[in-house]
Design an enzyme around this catalytic site. Structure first.
Site, PDB file in Angstrom:
ATOM      1  CE1 TYR A   1      30.687  38.182  24.692  1.00 52.97           C
ATOM      2  CE2 TYR A   1      28.297  38.069  25.024  1.00 52.97           C
ATOM      3  CZ  TYR A   1      29.589  37.875  25.491  1.00 52.97           C
ATOM      4  OH  TYR A   1      29.784  37.373  26.756  1.00 52.97           O
TER       5      TYR A   1
ATOM      6  CD  GLN B   1      40.695  35.623  23.916  1.00 56.52           C
ATOM      7  OE1 GLN B   1      41.189  35.079  22.950  1.00 56.52           O
ATOM      8  NE2 GLN B   1      40.366  34.945  24.999  1.00 56.52           N
ATOM      9  CG  LEU B   2      33.758  35.671  24.058  1.00 58.30           C
ATOM     10  CD1 LEU B   2      32.794  35.782  22.874  1.00 58.30           C
ATOM     11  CD2 LEU B   2      33.389  34.480  24.949  1.00 58.30           C
ATOM     12  CG  HIS B   3      35.826  41.685  22.519  1.00 54.43           C
ATOM     13  ND1 HIS B   3      36.463  41.003  21.512  1.00 54.43           N
ATOM     14  CD2 HIS B   3      35.193  42.727  21.925  1.00 54.43           C
ATOM     15  CE1 HIS B   3      36.239  41.599  20.348  1.00 54.43           C
ATOM     16  NE2 HIS B   3      35.451  42.653  20.573  1.00 54.43           N
ATOM     17  CG  LEU B   4      29.916  41.678  27.652  1.00 54.91           C
ATOM     18  CD1 LEU B   4      28.747  41.168  26.813  1.00 54.91           C
ATOM     19  CD2 LEU B   4      29.687  41.301  29.134  1.00 54.91           C
TER      20      LEU B   4
END
Ligand code: AMP
Length: 668
Positions: free
Chosen positions: A554, A562-565
């Protein structure tokens, strides 16, 4: 025009009669036609009512037609009511010229309260000028702004100003009693304050009469620092109905072309919306929805489906809206003022007290929404300056992920180093504000303002340009063209601007998880699920190309909400990798390995970004394998394409690198 001919034609008594032109002055709904008709019914003097709304064979006609018809009636020995609004001097001037030695020109001013004119206009049906229903209020307010009380010096012999229904009654009696030979004394009658230029418009009335309205205004002033003083002044002084969008800023004309048409940089526009928050109508609402395109409709729907009178909803504009890309508008605030149309919900039904309250609420909601955006943008600018002092215009510029076709503030676009320069400048650290909330409204699943405390889990402010991943995560079904996989927890897609041969994003499908800093222990299962999906896909790629090596992690301070990997191959062989910030965001402590995030959240309850102050992004360029330094990106790229040195031990530990079993030459 030889109107006086009539007096020489020898028609008995009537030849001695002085005819009168009564120029009726008043807003729609003030009762001009009724006044004329009533006098004509009871007077023994011959009168003609000349109404511009019907003079064209029952249809609306022109001023010239009215003048011609008046002259001919006078010539026939008749007195005349000029039944049109005649609210300003210019409108009256030619009718005044009908006067002469045998023709007196009177003004009868029906200066009744705006609320009365509005409620009459709204309720009437079958009006000659078709001014009725919902549109009437706006028209009345607009016309009242132009009103100039007549003066004797314009050429009137007598002016009567009626400010109440009893004044009107008295004046009606006077004119009704006028016989063919009677005259009335010259002079100015009835106006209590002859210096008063116009009757107070609704807003001015409220500002005077209602203390809370003054609060709303002072709140507007308190946000002056963030917005152009001019625009606040315009809002402050607007007297044109509940939300007079066109009044700020007037100098730019069309509110949908403030920049392209008026050269004015404006971030936020207010829309006098309808209760269903739908496009349509003939006015500003239609124009704004038209200009905002389908993106505005979608974004609006995401915030609210309808609006109550007195409420406002702030809608962050998606970057694909022309209002954003062409005009630089970042937010539209929809507001709904008091409703006087019985065919719509919450009709006031003549309740003026409630109307005032609703109007006050409307402005307060609008200003609160405005203030929330102002505060966010102020923070944004401050945060940016603290970080690397960008030109504020860069706030409109964006990562490659946003389709900025021709932003007015986008002059720098061609010069920019690359997306992370801009990404980082758009972000704001600190408390989340209520942008996107239905001000005063019930919870929408987004944030809500509550006594100045912001109730929400999100910790950053995101411009609309940074919301794309959020929208995809929330509504993957609308983005099937880009989505690779959907599950209950995640959505997978290719990074639109891959910084390596393979570069995927695994998005969390959770509301309120903007970035790693928002993640808590209860989200551990999600982090693991994201990791597992990333790992599975990396392994799939490894089956196709065993030479690839992947890293999953991350960004400590992501540019997109928006949480994104990131699942990214370590070749960094991509034309989109253009600058130091791109490189360093994947190859310094700024990149938080997924395994470490899981470990930290599991043991500490949260993952504390090791370095989110972006200092990592500007450090020297070093090869991620051999750690050799390079002066620029082309030299670095050329080096890494050949470097087969082992990866640093820290990366080889704990599964931070994902590689094919046969790929043995990566370690020492
Ligand atoms: P960050 O927020 O810094 O972790 O990175 C955001 C990533 O999203 C960048 O690698 C961008 O290239 C990528 N990106 C930007 N816009 C889009 C988009 N519309 N679709 C997919 N990826 C995007």
């Amino acid at each position: 025009m030889d109107i006086d001919d009539a007096s020489h034609e020898g028609k008995g008594e009537e030849t001695k009669a002085k005819r009168i032109v009564v120029i009726l002055v008043g807003a729609p709904g003030s009762g001009k036609s009724t006044f004329g008709e009533q006098v004509m019914r009871s007077s023994t003097r011959p009168w003609v009512r000349i109404c511009q709304d019907t003079i064209g064979g029952g249809k609306s006609g022109t001023k010239a037609q009215c003048l011609k018809s008046a002259a001919s009636a006078l010539k026939d020995g008749k007195s005349v009511f000029i039944d049109r609004c005649n609210l300003d001097r210019e409108q009256r001037a030619e009718f005044v010229k009908l006067g002469g030695p045998n023709v007196d020109v009177h003004g009868v001013v029906l200066d009744l309260p705006a609320k009365l004119c509005i409620s009459r206009s709204v309720k009437r049906t079958g009006h000659e000028g078709n001014l009725q229903g919902g549109k009437a209020a706006a028209v009345v307010n607009r016309m009242l702004q132009k009103k100039e009380l007549p003066k004797l010096s314009e050429g009137f012999t007598r002016i009567t100003v009626c400010q109440s229904e009893s004044d009107v009654e008295a004046s009606l009696n006077t004119y009704s009693a006028l016989g063919p030979l009677d005259t009335l004394p010259n002079g100015y009658f009835g106006q209590k304050n002859p210096d008063a230029k116009i009757q107070l418009g609704i807003m001015k009335f409220l500002k005077k009469a209602e203390v809370p309205a003054a609060n709303a205004v002072s709140e507007a002033k308190s946000i002056q620092s963030s917005f152009s003083p001019q625009s606040i002044k315009e809002m402050d002084s607007s007297s044109n109905g509940p939300v007079n969008v066109s009044s700020f800023p007037e100098n730019a004309g069309d509110i949908t072309r403030l920049y392209s048409g008026g050269g004015l940089s404006c971030n936020v526009i207010a829309n006098a919306a309808n209760w269903r928050l739908k496009p349509g109508g003939g006015g500003v609402n239609a124009a704004i929805f038209n200009a905002g395109g389908p993106a505005l409709e979608v974004a609006t729907k995401e915030q609210a489906k309808s609006l109550q009178p007195g409420r406002a909803v702030v809608v962050p504009l998606p970057s694909n809206s022309p209002l954003f890309s062409r005009e630089g508008i970042t937010h539209v605030i929809h507001v709904l003022g008091p409703n006087m149309n019985p065919q719509r919900p919450n009709c006031l039904d003549n309740d003026y007290i409630t109307g005032c309250k609703v109007l006050r609420d409307t402005y307060t909601s609008l200003f609160e929404g405005f203030a929330s955006v102002a505060r966010s943008q102020e923070k944004l600018a401050k945060g940016s300056n603290e970080n690397h002092g960008p030109n504020p215009s860069e706030l409109q510029d964006h990562t490659e992920g946003v389709n900025m076709k021709h932003s007015p503030n986008n002059d720098q676009k061609s010069k920019r180093e690359g997306d992370h320069d801009n990404d980082r400048s758009k972000k704001c650290k600190g408390s989340q504000d209520e942008v996107g909330a239905d001000i005063h409204g019930s919870r929408t699943g987004k944030l809500e303002k509550n006594n100045d405390k912001i109730d929400g889990s999100m910790t950053k402010i995101w411009g609309s340009w940074a919301q794309t991943l959020y929208h995809i995560a929330m509504h993957p079904e609308r983005h099937m063209d880009v989505v690779l996989e959907i599950s209950d927890n995640v959505v997978v897609l290719n990074d639109l601007y891959p910084k390596a041969k393979r570069h995927l994003l695994v998005l969390a499908r959770y509301e309120g998880l903007d970035c790693l800093a928002d993640v808590r222990k209860e989200h551990l299962h999600l982090l693991r699920a994201m990791h597992d999906v990333g790992l599975r896909l990396a392994e799939k790629f490894l089956q196709e190309d065993a030479s690839l090596i992947f890293r999953l992690g991350y960004h400590s301070a992501p540019s997109m909400r928006q949480l994104h990997l990131h699942v990214i191959s370590q070749d960094f062989d991509s034309k989109h990798l253009k600058n130091k910030k791109h490189w360093n965001s994947f190859n310094t402590a700024f990149f938080f390995d997924s395994v470490d995030a899981i470990e930290e959240v599991s043991s500490n309850g949260k993952a504390t970004p090791r370095d989110d102050d972006e200092s990592q992004l500007s450090i020297e360029l070093r090869c991620h394998r051999c750690r050799s330094a390079h002066p620029n990106i082309p030299r670095l790229k050329s080096h890494i394409s050949n470097c087969r040195a082992p990866f640093p031990p820290a990366l080889l530990q704990s599964g931070r690198l994902v590689l094919a079993p046969c790929n043995a030459d990566v370690g020492p």
